[in-house]
Design a protein around this motif. Sequence first.
Motif, PDB file in Angstrom:
ATOM      1  N   LEU A   1       0.833  -1.204   0.000  1.00  0.00           N
ATOM      2  CA  LEU A   1       0.000   0.000   0.000  1.00  0.00           C
ATOM      3  C   LEU A   1       0.870   1.257   0.000  1.00  0.00           C
ATOM      4  CD1 LEU A   1      -2.735  -1.009   2.646  1.00  0.00           C
ATOM      5  CD2 LEU A   1      -2.928  -1.106   0.155  1.00  0.00           C
ATOM      6  N   LEU A   2       1.901   1.238   0.824  1.00  0.00           N
ATOM      7  CA  LEU A   2       2.787   2.395   0.918  1.00  0.00           C
ATOM      8  C   LEU A   2       3.548   2.635  -0.387  1.00  0.00           C
ATOM      9  CD1 LEU A   2       4.201   1.768   4.509  1.00  0.00           C
ATOM     10  CD2 LEU A   2       2.735   3.672   3.812  1.00  0.00           C
ATOM     11  N   LEU A   3       3.847   1.556  -1.105  1.00  0.00           N
ATOM     12  CA  LEU A   3       4.634   1.667  -2.341  1.00  0.00           C
ATOM     13  C   LEU A   3       3.751   1.802  -3.586  1.00  0.00           C
ATOM     14  CD1 LEU A   3       7.297  -1.099  -1.570  1.00  0.00           C
ATOM     15  CD2 LEU A   3       7.620   1.377  -1.430  1.00  0.00           C
ATOM     16  N   ASN A   4       2.450   1.795  -3.380  1.00  0.00           N
ATOM     17  CA  ASN A   4       1.496   1.890  -4.499  1.00  0.00           C
ATOM     18  C   ASN A   4       1.613   0.706  -5.464  1.00  0.00           C
ATOM     19  OD1 ASN A   4      -0.722   3.283  -5.543  1.00  0.00           O
ATOM     20  ND2 ASN A   4       0.530   4.266  -7.124  1.00  0.00           N
ATOM     21  N   ILE A   5       1.933  -0.448  -4.920  1.00  0.00           N
ATOM     22  CA  ILE A   5       1.989  -1.681  -5.712  1.00  0.00           C
ATOM     23  C   ILE A   5       0.563  -2.213  -5.863  1.00  0.00           C
ATOM     24  CG2 ILE A   5       2.775  -4.095  -5.713  1.00  0.00           C
ATOM     25  CD1 ILE A   5       5.285  -3.125  -4.244  1.00  0.00           C
ATOM     26  N   PRO A   6       0.158  -2.644  -7.067  1.00  0.00           N
ATOM     27  CA  PRO A   6      -1.225  -3.125  -7.275  1.00  0.00           C
ATOM     28  C   PRO A   6      -1.593  -4.266  -6.330  1.00  0.00           C
ATOM     29  CG  PRO A   6      -0.137  -2.793  -9.377  1.00  0.00           C
ATOM     30  CD  PRO A   6       0.923  -2.627  -8.328  1.00  0.00           C
ATOM     31  N   ILE A   7      -2.792  -4.179  -5.793  1.00  0.00           N
ATOM     32  CA  ILE A   7      -3.334  -5.200  -4.893  1.00  0.00           C
ATOM     33  C   ILE A   7      -4.364  -6.015  -5.687  1.00  0.00           C
ATOM     34  CG2 ILE A   7      -4.577  -5.614  -2.726  1.00  0.00           C
ATOM     35  CD1 ILE A   7      -1.860  -4.261  -2.348  1.00  0.00           C
ATOM     36  N   PRO A   8      -4.344  -7.340  -5.584  1.00  0.00           N
ATOM     37  CA  PRO A   8      -5.324  -8.155  -6.325  1.00  0.00           C
ATOM     38  C   PRO A   8      -6.765  -7.739  -6.030  1.00  0.00           C
ATOM     39  CG  PRO A   8      -3.630  -9.551  -5.366  1.00  0.00           C
ATOM     40  CD  PRO A   8      -3.411  -8.183  -4.806  1.00  0.00           C
ATOM     41  N   VAL A   9      -7.610  -7.906  -7.022  1.00  0.00           N
ATOM     42  CA  VAL A   9      -9.029  -7.557  -6.895  1.00  0.00           C
ATOM     43  C   VAL A   9      -9.678  -8.394  -5.796  1.00  0.00           C
ATOM     44  CG1 VAL A   9     -11.263  -7.606  -8.091  1.00  0.00           C
ATOM     45  CG2 VAL A   9      -9.202  -6.885  -9.308  1.00  0.00           C
ATOM     46  N   ILE A  10     -10.575  -7.758  -5.056  1.00  0.00           N
ATOM     47  CA  ILE A  10     -11.352  -8.443  -4.025  1.00  0.00           C
ATOM     48  C   ILE A  10     -12.745  -8.723  -4.596  1.00  0.00           C
ATOM     49  CG2 ILE A  10     -12.481  -8.144  -1.771  1.00  0.00           C
ATOM     50  CD1 ILE A  10      -9.953  -6.592  -0.912  1.00  0.00           C
ATOM     51  N   TYR A  11     -13.271  -9.921  -4.337  1.00  0.00           N
ATOM     52  CA  TYR A  11     -14.585 -10.304  -4.855  1.00  0.00           C
ATOM     53  C   TYR A  11     -15.594 -10.436  -3.716  1.00  0.00           C
ATOM     54  CZ  TYR A  11     -12.547 -11.328  -9.419  1.00  0.00           C
ATOM     55  OH  TYR A  11     -11.926 -11.229 -10.642  1.00  0.00           O
TER      56      TYR A  11
ATOM     57  N   ARG B   1       0.211   7.259   7.092  1.00  0.00           N
ATOM     58  CA  ARG B   1      -1.134   6.822   7.502  1.00  0.00           C
ATOM     59  C   ARG B   1      -2.152   7.158   6.420  1.00  0.00           C
ATOM     60  NH1 ARG B   1       0.211   8.928  12.715  1.00  0.00           N
ATOM     61  NH2 ARG B   1      -1.209  10.704  12.399  1.00  0.00           N
ATOM     62  N   ASP B   2      -2.042   8.376   5.869  1.00  0.00           N
ATOM     63  CA  ASP B   2      -2.959   8.767   4.794  1.00  0.00           C
ATOM     64  C   ASP B   2      -2.767   7.900   3.555  1.00  0.00           C
ATOM     65  OD1 ASP B   2      -4.150  10.714   6.281  1.00  0.00           O
ATOM     66  OD2 ASP B   2      -3.065  12.395   5.363  1.00  0.00           O
ATOM     67  N   GLU B   3      -1.505   7.568   3.263  1.00  0.00           N
ATOM     68  CA  GLU B   3      -1.197   6.741   2.098  1.00  0.00           C
ATOM     69  C   GLU B   3      -1.894   5.386   2.207  1.00  0.00           C
ATOM     70  OE1 GLU B   3       0.269   6.652  -1.515  1.00  0.00           O
ATOM     71  OE2 GLU B   3       1.205   8.154  -0.216  1.00  0.00           O
ATOM     72  N   ILE B   4      -1.938   4.846   3.412  1.00  0.00           N
ATOM     73  CA  ILE B   4      -2.547   3.537   3.625  1.00  0.00           C
ATOM     74  C   ILE B   4      -4.072   3.620   3.587  1.00  0.00           C
ATOM     75  CG2 ILE B   4      -2.916   1.707   5.352  1.00  0.00           C
ATOM     76  CD1 ILE B   4       0.024   2.149   6.193  1.00  0.00           C
ATOM     77  N   ARG B   5      -4.643   4.517   4.385  1.00  0.00           N
ATOM     78  CA  ARG B   5      -6.105   4.510   4.528  1.00  0.00           C
ATOM     79  C   ARG B   5      -6.834   5.027   3.284  1.00  0.00           C
ATOM     80  NH1 ARG B   5      -8.663   9.162   6.004  1.00  0.00           N
ATOM     81  NH2 ARG B   5      -7.361  10.995   6.403  1.00  0.00           N
ATOM     82  N   LYS B   6      -6.135   5.877   2.471  1.00  0.00           N
ATOM     83  CA  LYS B   6      -6.777   6.426   1.278  1.00  0.00           C
ATOM     84  C   LYS B   6      -6.510   5.621   0.019  1.00  0.00           C
ATOM     85  CE  LYS B   6      -6.795  11.239   2.884  1.00  0.00           C
ATOM     86  NZ  LYS B   6      -6.304  12.613   2.611  1.00  0.00           N
ATOM     87  N   ARG B   7      -5.676   4.604   0.151  1.00  0.00           N
ATOM     88  CA  ARG B   7      -5.327   3.794  -1.011  1.00  0.00           C
ATOM     89  C   ARG B   7      -6.565   3.124  -1.589  1.00  0.00           C
ATOM     90  NH1 ARG B   7      -1.273   0.366  -3.073  1.00  0.00           N
ATOM     91  NH2 ARG B   7      -2.173  -0.283  -5.052  1.00  0.00           N
ATOM     92  N   SER B   8      -6.728   3.169  -2.911  1.00  0.00           N
ATOM     93  CA  SER B   8      -7.905   2.622  -3.577  1.00  0.00           C
ATOM     94  C   SER B   8      -7.726   1.139  -3.894  1.00  0.00           C
ATOM     95  CB  SER B   8      -8.163   3.400  -4.876  1.00  0.00           C
ATOM     96  OG  SER B   8      -9.320   2.909  -5.526  1.00  0.00           O
TER      97      SER B   8
END
Length: 351
Positions: free
Chosen positions: A62-72, A126-133
Amino acid sequence: MNLATKKTPRRIIAQPYDFSVQDLVDKIESSDIDLKPDYQRNYVWGDNDEIENKRSRLIESLLLNIPIPVIYFAEQQETLKYEVIDGQQRLRTFQDYLQDKFELKNLEIREDVNGKKYSELNPKDRDEIRKRSIRAIVILNESDEEIKYEVFERLNLGSIQLTPQEIRNNTLRGSFNDLLKELANSELFSKLINLKLKKDQSNMAKEELVLRFFAYHFSDMKRVESLSYFLTKYMKDNQNLSQNKIELHRNLFHNTLASINKYLGKNAFSIYQVKTSRWNPTSNRALFDAEMLAFAKVNQDEIRITPKQFIERLKKLMEDQEFKKSLIDQSGGKKIEKRVNSVISILLNNQ
């Protein structure tokens, strides 16, 4: 082409959404997201994270803006709440970290945040984590039930490894599914059934056995499809049974079990090992089918044999190589009819 016979395409109706991590955690807290429906498993990342360090690495992503797999998610028909199909471990990690339940460790890129809980990070992080899309796909409740089952099954190939009955439990909810769970946990059934694997106690293997009994009994043991499709179709066709039919199924199951307990007791559904003169301590699924279906077909006043005589005849039957072999073959078609008829023949004392 005959247009009259053309089938309407079955549809899966899905909607993509982008949620912030904070949005997802808030929805979990308000119970708008169900992290642990019946088919989900425990939070294994938290229990087994010493070596793989998945939790800390996910937060670092999240901090590095690495793509996170889609959640279903699947949308519940009654409440419109979201149930997690795939992504439970990620969501639980987001929730736990924002609640200061663990600290980051062994990170190599963001070494500066090692040893820190969420509240100990600087405001920017903290903002980077909680606001990450985070992208989520929601399978809407209007989706065709059979297609919804397929989605669960295919997602399962690379994720949480659900059993077919766990998938049915989530996609085919209704009065019949509730009945399966009730009967699977009934006192006498729990006493008589002894499944081999420890995981069978929690992966709905018992519910599937109850379903097998009903599906074979009410189809007169006729099955042309694969076992999995056969069971899914029966459960779908009977998803919302009336109270009268629920009672019919319930009474049939309890009465059949009571007869089996009278004639077999602790030896119910167990293979007799001729070489060692002992009953196998674990239940055999094919023998479960044979005994349950046979006792369900024969009325009590038709039985022409005592419990002691029945057990002795059953032992003799298990010496028959063809019958013994049938217990490890796929249950279906003529083989299951043959097994059931063999047991019925004993009950009727046919020579």
